[in-house]
Design an enzyme around this catalytic site. Structure first.
Site, short mmCIF file in Angstrom:
data_model
loop_
_atom_site.label_atom_id
_atom_site.label_comp_id
_atom_site.label_asym_id
_atom_site.label_seq_id
_atom_site.Cartn_x
_atom_site.Cartn_y
_atom_site.Cartn_z
CB CYS A 73 9.52 44.37 -5.54
SG CYS A 73 10.95 45.12 -6.36
CG HIS A 87 11.57 40.01 -5.07
ND1 HIS A 87 10.44 40.15 -5.85
CD2 HIS A 87 12.37 41.06 -5.37
CE1 HIS A 87 10.55 41.22 -6.61
NE2 HIS A 87 11.72 41.80 -6.34
CD GLU A 91 8.28 37.50 -5.24
OE1 GLU A 91 8.43 38.32 -6.16
OE2 GLU A 91 8.47 37.78 -4.03
#
Length: 241
Positions: free
Chosen positions: A95, A185, A187
């Site tokens: 990001c 993302h 994660e």
């Protein structure tokens, strides 16, 4: 043993952090890094990065900041990224980290036309990814969580675009043998994605998006999450737990 850097460029909003933890924790789990193997550097808070040669690799987090603000801490980190590329350090930007890597290496970052991209989105893997050591194992399409207002509008010279979404053509970039970045993302889990949609629901309404629809469309993203683990394993950074 050289540590793996988690370069912290921001932090999750307080309500999300209180319930689900924060960026470094999510990155460590996603990449399967042993706690004793990581070193967290909060560049947004002014902490100094070690020389790239003193670390085994670097993961660069997201942030609520904007790359186009060109804050001093951000520009210093961009300089560090250029130095890290010179020594072929393994790097994975996410990001803000993705945008900062592109900016540092000669790309252009700006606001995404049409407003933010947020929710679980479909990512298309491009033909040039077939022989990539990281993206080559991905299916032609997979789901990923995303939340961003800015994007990489022009990629740096010599960079390969490996995947895109309907809204953003530059979701996964390869900068060299050891450096990649993603706009989405990997994660995030589904609960974190829903929490971000809930937090941004008023902004989404203003931009003409339906937060209720986005909330309902949130789904698991195992292939996106796998990328962090694959990157760490490929470069000998991960420790299976």
């Amino acid at each position: 043993m050289k540590p793996v850097l988690i370069i912290r460029t921001g932090r999750a909003p307080d309500p999300i952090r209180a319930r689900y933890g924060d960026f470094p924790h999510w990155f460590r789990l996603g990449a399967q890094l042993a706690p004793e193997k990581i070193r967290i550097i909060d560049v947004q808070a002014g902490e100094s990065l070690p020389p790239p040669g003193e670390v085994a690799g670097a993961l660069i987090t997201g942030s609520a900041a904007m790359v186009t603000e060109r804050a001093d801490w951000s520009e210093r980190t961009a300089g560090w990224i250029r130095d890290a590329m010179d020594v072929e350090l393994p790097m994975f930007g996410v990001c803000y980290g993705h945008q900062l890597m592109a900016h540092a290496l000669g790309g252009r970052v700006d606001y995404l036309p049409g407003g933010r991209e947020i929710g679980t989105v479909s990512i298309e893997v491009l033909q040039q990814a077939e022989r990539d050591p990281l993206a080559g194992v991905l299916p032609t399409q997979f789901r990923a969580h995303a939340t961003h207002e800015q994007s990489v509008m022009e990629v740096p010279e010599g960079v390969t675009v490996l995947a895109s979404s309907a809204r953003d053509p530059n979701h996964l970039l390869r900068y060299g043998k050891h450096a990649v970045s993603v706009q989405f993302h990997p994660e995030f889990n589904a609960d974190v994605m829903r929490a971000y949609i809930h937090r941004k629901r008023a902004d989404m309404h203003k931009e003409g998006f339906d937060p209720h629809h986005a909330f309902r469309q949130v789904a698991p993203t195992p292939m996106a999450r796998r990328l962090l683990r694959q990157f760490a394993r490929h470069h000998g950074l991960a420790t299976a737990r």
